[in-house]
Write an enzyme that holds these catalytic residues in place. Structure first.
Site, PDB file in Angstrom:
ATOM      1  N   THR A  24       0.824  -1.215   0.000  1.00  0.00           N
ATOM      2  CA  THR A  24       0.000   0.000   0.000  1.00  0.00           C
ATOM      3  C   THR A  24       0.856   1.263   0.000  1.00  0.00           C
ATOM      4  O   THR A  24       1.651   1.466   0.924  1.00  0.00           O
ATOM      5  CB  THR A  24      -0.890   0.008   1.254  1.00  0.00           C
ATOM      6  OG1 THR A  24      -1.621  -1.211   1.318  1.00  0.00           O
ATOM      7  CG2 THR A  24      -1.851   1.186   1.242  1.00  0.00           C
ATOM      8  N   GLU A  25       0.693   2.084  -1.016  1.00  0.00           N
ATOM      9  CA  GLU A  25       1.361   3.391  -1.111  1.00  0.00           C
ATOM     10  C   GLU A  25       2.881   3.282  -0.925  1.00  0.00           C
ATOM     11  O   GLU A  25       3.519   4.197  -0.407  1.00  0.00           O
ATOM     12  CB  GLU A  25       0.770   4.381  -0.089  1.00  0.00           C
ATOM     13  CG  GLU A  25      -0.753   4.450  -0.075  1.00  0.00           C
ATOM     14  CD  GLU A  25      -1.348   5.088  -1.308  1.00  0.00           C
ATOM     15  OE1 GLU A  25      -0.634   5.847  -1.991  1.00  0.00           O
ATOM     16  OE2 GLU A  25      -2.526   4.823  -1.627  1.00  0.00           O
TER      17      GLU A  25
END
Lengths: 421, 425
Positions: free
Chosen positions: B153-154
């Protein structure tokens, strides 16, 4: 007897404490056969359109700045509602992207209905909810209102002028000058109550109003004392008339779910005056002993972001809830889900909410620094700064159901003998 | 002259696109807590993903299919979150079909990530494993591919996250090639973490990536307008001594959504890929092939978390203020309670509430980063995002307590019946 009355808001369009009080007062006066000419500056926000549509619009020839003269359906009760266009727009939405951070000082006790629109698709239109701004031109508008008031006073005949709060004092003074009729100013709140730092311009307008008035009505002895000590008004000029309230409306048909059987509520503007931080500090103390009590901070105002951040910092967000702006029907919901109402105001001229709470069967704890304390001798009264005793009181009410019952009964009995109740 | 051609060795280029749409929450007022209303605004979610599909996913997928057919030497990498996949399946089946066709070209590789696009790599190894496996299952079921390389994630990453990903069987992961971890080294090379030599790190060249993702349509940028020719020349100018692998990574929505079609960004992408296809000096490559062809000579150690978000490139986009931290801790605190009940619908709601976007909306950062947070947020302010999230969370907590009570009641009844029966006997 005919009264020329100057207000700043009128329900249902803006339903702040001031508007509600004016509504109650004008209703009671009409019932006693007194004729009223009620003047309000009309904002040109969407919410005001219904007022024009429901009314007959007359354009004044003599003064173009008085655009519509509205005869509302209140006329049946011998009352005429006159509204004047002003550049003023309550809860004006700031164009700034970061209006979340630019919250203004002034906001009303109970917010306008359509400002709590959570629908994201419509959100673009109604901007930020915390903004209780009265716009940058407030003082200008107040001055303009007074010009119009002078013109109006010449067009109508009446026996006495009655002006509500500083926004209308200049209008009252102008009407007095034009008509030579006696002026009564009605003090629902002073600048001393409202803000931590007093706006000198507002203070000056208040002083002028008190001085030019023939008689001053204060909503409590608390306010009367402020008038005497901070504004140096002679005691005999001030008459105390406590606010009354109309009989309770039917309970809302849809009852929200109670997420806990111990809910302690704060209701009001989230501003310095209302003491929300004392509520949160007390909540923290209570939660350290009773972790399953829920607290609700209902309302909005300039301190809302700071209060949210404070609670988050304490890691109590799952127990202290914020509602943001309340819609009108939600104000009624508040009472159905509350087990205890706390009003820790730093300075409260009157404070009608505790009476509403009692009417709905919710016991209350109020600060001694409030006018309403004068009519609720049996309610639990504390100094707003005394967080420890507030926390203790909160702990004792839910624990002892009989205490809650007694509190409620005693206060109810006392209220029944209040004049106007 | 001879010397120059010698130095100009072949450069590998990887381009990966991130596809993600959160499952946004319904505006849930305080008085809606405990009601039967839904927690998610699926009408809004449907509208948004269909809008983005029309502007970006659908046309760009078709363009890529066409280009891959014309130029078999092109390679593209995608990372699609589970929450985006399920919304595509529900609301945009044609887009899902075009991703399936892209997968079938064998020139497109798909990365693994957490199904819920969550931050659970920070707190909970078991939950992380569950969400990664759920994503892998979804990829196999919907696109017929099994990811071998990861993208958290990110681009949230640390040495510890690397170990967790490695343990789940992935061969490598993408991270952001920022200065503070590079320590004078070049991002244009394959690296490895300290703990394992058979695990590879793909460093995103954030400058070159942001030239497209953030600056392409910025008229005040001195390089405006950016042409494919100019951009490819920048790739060629990367110092060969620095390494020979350039990884570009950006939101897929850059093409047509964040930057609209009118900016020419779609045409730019087409021109860029066509130009690269014709260049002998640049060879496009996907991560699994990179691992086969290139060696990771050097280690990079990342003791504290980094990410690709905001100037700080740390966790502050999601956990930078008290509201974000309290909301995050509050949802994680519910784990045991929700798991104990074994109620799939409650567990599922709890997981959707972990999606990082919810916390991203609560950021109170200002300036350029604040503007980006604001751009993505469906709320007028971080405070409303927070209040709404906490209401939804309180709603879940309330449902948990109801379910627990009814289970306890059932248990008590069963126990009574058993006692009755044994008494009768």
């Amino acid at each position: 007897m005919k009264v020329l009355m100057f207000g700043w808001e009128f329900p249902p369009h803006i339903s702040g404490g001031l508007g509600t009080a004016c509504y109650g007062l004008s209703n009671s006066l009409s019932q006693q056969g007194i004729q009223l000419l009620f003047v309000v500056p009309r904002a040109y926000g969407d919410e005001e359109l219904s007022l024009i549509n429901a009314s007959e619009i007359l354009i004044s020839e003599s003064d173009k700045s008085i655009v519509p003269v509205v005869t509302s359906n209140l006329e049946q009760t011998g009352m005429q509602l006159i509204s004047i266009y002003s550049g003023l727009k309550p809860y004006c939405s700031l164009s700034d992207k970061y209006d979340a951070f630019a919250i203004e000082q002034w906001s009303y006790e109970i917010p306008v209905e359509n400002s709590v629109d959570c629908n994201p698709e419509r959100r673009k239109a109604t901007k930020y909810k915390f903004t209780g701004s009265y716009g940058p031109n407030l003082l200008e508008e107040v001055a303009r209102y007074s010009e119009v008031a002078g013109a109006l006073a010449k067009q109508h005949s009446f026996d006495v002028i009655h002006a509500h709060d500083w926004l209308t004092y200049q209008a009252g003074i102008a009407a007095k000058a034009a008509s030579r009729k006696p002026l009564i100013v009605h003090v629902h709140a002073t600048e001393i109550d409202r803000a931590a730092t007093v706006d000198k311009r507002v203070f000056a307008i208040e002083c002028e109003g008190f001085e030019k008035a023939d008689r001053i009505i204060a909503v409590s002895n608390w306010t009367k004392r402020i008038l005497i000590s901070n504004y140096h008004i002679p005691e005999k000029k001030v008459l105390v008339v406590h606010n009354g309230m109309t009989a309770k409306r039917l309970a809302p048909s849809i009852k929200p779910t109670r997420i806990s059987n111990q809910i302690v509520t704060f209701l009001g503007r989230i501003t310095y005056q209302k003491g929300p931080h004392y509520f949160i500090d007390a909540a923290r103390k209570v939660l350290s002993r009773f972790p399953n009590v829920h607290f609700v901070v209902a309302g909005s105002g300039d301190l809302l972001p700071a209060m949210i951040e404070r609670v988050a910092q304490l890691h109590l967000s799952s127990r202290i809830h914020f509602t943001g702006f309340l819609k009108t029907n939600e104000v009624e919901h508040i009472w159905t889900i509350s087990d205890l109402y706390v009003m820790p105001s730093v300075s409260e001229p009157f404070g009608i909410a505790p009476l509403e709470a009692i009417q709905s069967g919710v016991p209350v704890i109020i600060s001694k620094q409030s006018g309403v304390a004068e009519v609720m001798p049996h309610a639990i009264q504390l100094d707003f700064w005394n967080v420890n005793s507030l926390a203790n009181a909160i702990c004792s009410v839910p624990r002892y159901k009989s205490l809650a019952k007694t509190l409620r009964k005693k206060v109810e009995n006392h209220l029944n003998i209040l004049p106007g109740m | 002259m001879k010397l120059l051609t010698k130095i100009k060795q072949k450069c590998y280029l990887n381009v990966y696109f991130q596809v993600h749409q959160p499952r946004r929450l319904r505006p849930l007022g305080f008085f809606d807590i405990g009601s039967e209303e839904a927690n998610f605004d699926d009408a809004l979610n449907r509208n948004i993903i269909r809008k983005v599909a029309k502007k970006c996913y659908q046309p760009v997928n078709l363009m890529l299919l066409r280009l891959l057919h014309q130029h078999p030497n092109l390679r593209i990498t995608f990372s699609i979150s589970g929450v985006a996949l399920e919304q595509l399946e529900k609301y945009c089946p044609a887009v899902l079909e075009s991703f399936r066709m892209l997968a079938a070209t064998n020139s497109v590789e798909f990365l693994g990530e957490t199904y819920y696009h969550s931050l659970c790599s920070l707190t909970d190894q078991h939950e992380f494993k569950y969400q990664v496996n759920k994503h892998t299952e979804a990829m196999e079921r919907l696109l017929g591919v099994r990811p071998a390389v990861f993208r958290n994630t990110e681009l949230i990453y640390s040495d510890r996250v690397a170990q967790m990903i490695h343990q789940l069987g992935f061969k490598g992961t993408y991270i952001d090639g920022i200065e503070k971890i590079l320590d004078q080294k070049s991002p244009n090379s394959l690296y490895k973490p300290p703990h394992a030599s058979d695990f590879k790190l793909f460093l995103r060249n954030y400058r070159l990536s942001d030239d497209v993702a953030f600056r392409f349509s910025d008229k005040t940028w001195e390089e405006y307008p950016l042409t494919a020719k100019k951009y490819v020349s920048w790739l060629e100018q990367q110092k060969p001594s620095d390494g020979n692998l350039i990884n570009l990574g950006m939101d897929y929505e850059t093409f047509g959504e964040h930057q609209k079609k009118g900016t020419g960004v779609l045409q730019f992408l087409e021109d860029f890929l066509t130009t690269v296809a014709s260049k002998k000096s640049i060879k496009m490559i996907n991560p699994t092939e990179t691992i086969r062809r290139l060696r990771a000579k050097e280690q990079i150690s990342v003791p504290t978390h980094i990410s690709w978000a905001d100037c700080e490139r740390d966790l502050s986009a999601w956990l930078g203020n008290d509201m974000q931290r309290d909301a995050f801790d509050s949802v994680h605190k519910l784990k045991r309670e929700v798991m104990d009940l074994k109620d799939d619908s409650l567990i599922s709601i709890w997981r959707y509430l972990q999606t990082s976007d919810h916390f991203y909306y609560m950021s109170t950062k200002k300036g350029d980063d604040g503007n980006i947070h604001h751009y993505f947020s469906p709320y007028p302010s971080p405070y409303e995002a927070f209040m709404n999230y906490m209401n939804v969370l309180s709603n879940l907590e309330y449902k948990i307590s109801l379910t627990r009570k009814s289970l306890q009641k059932k248990d008590a009844q069963t126990r009574e019946r058993i006692i009755d029966r044994s008494n009768n006997n």
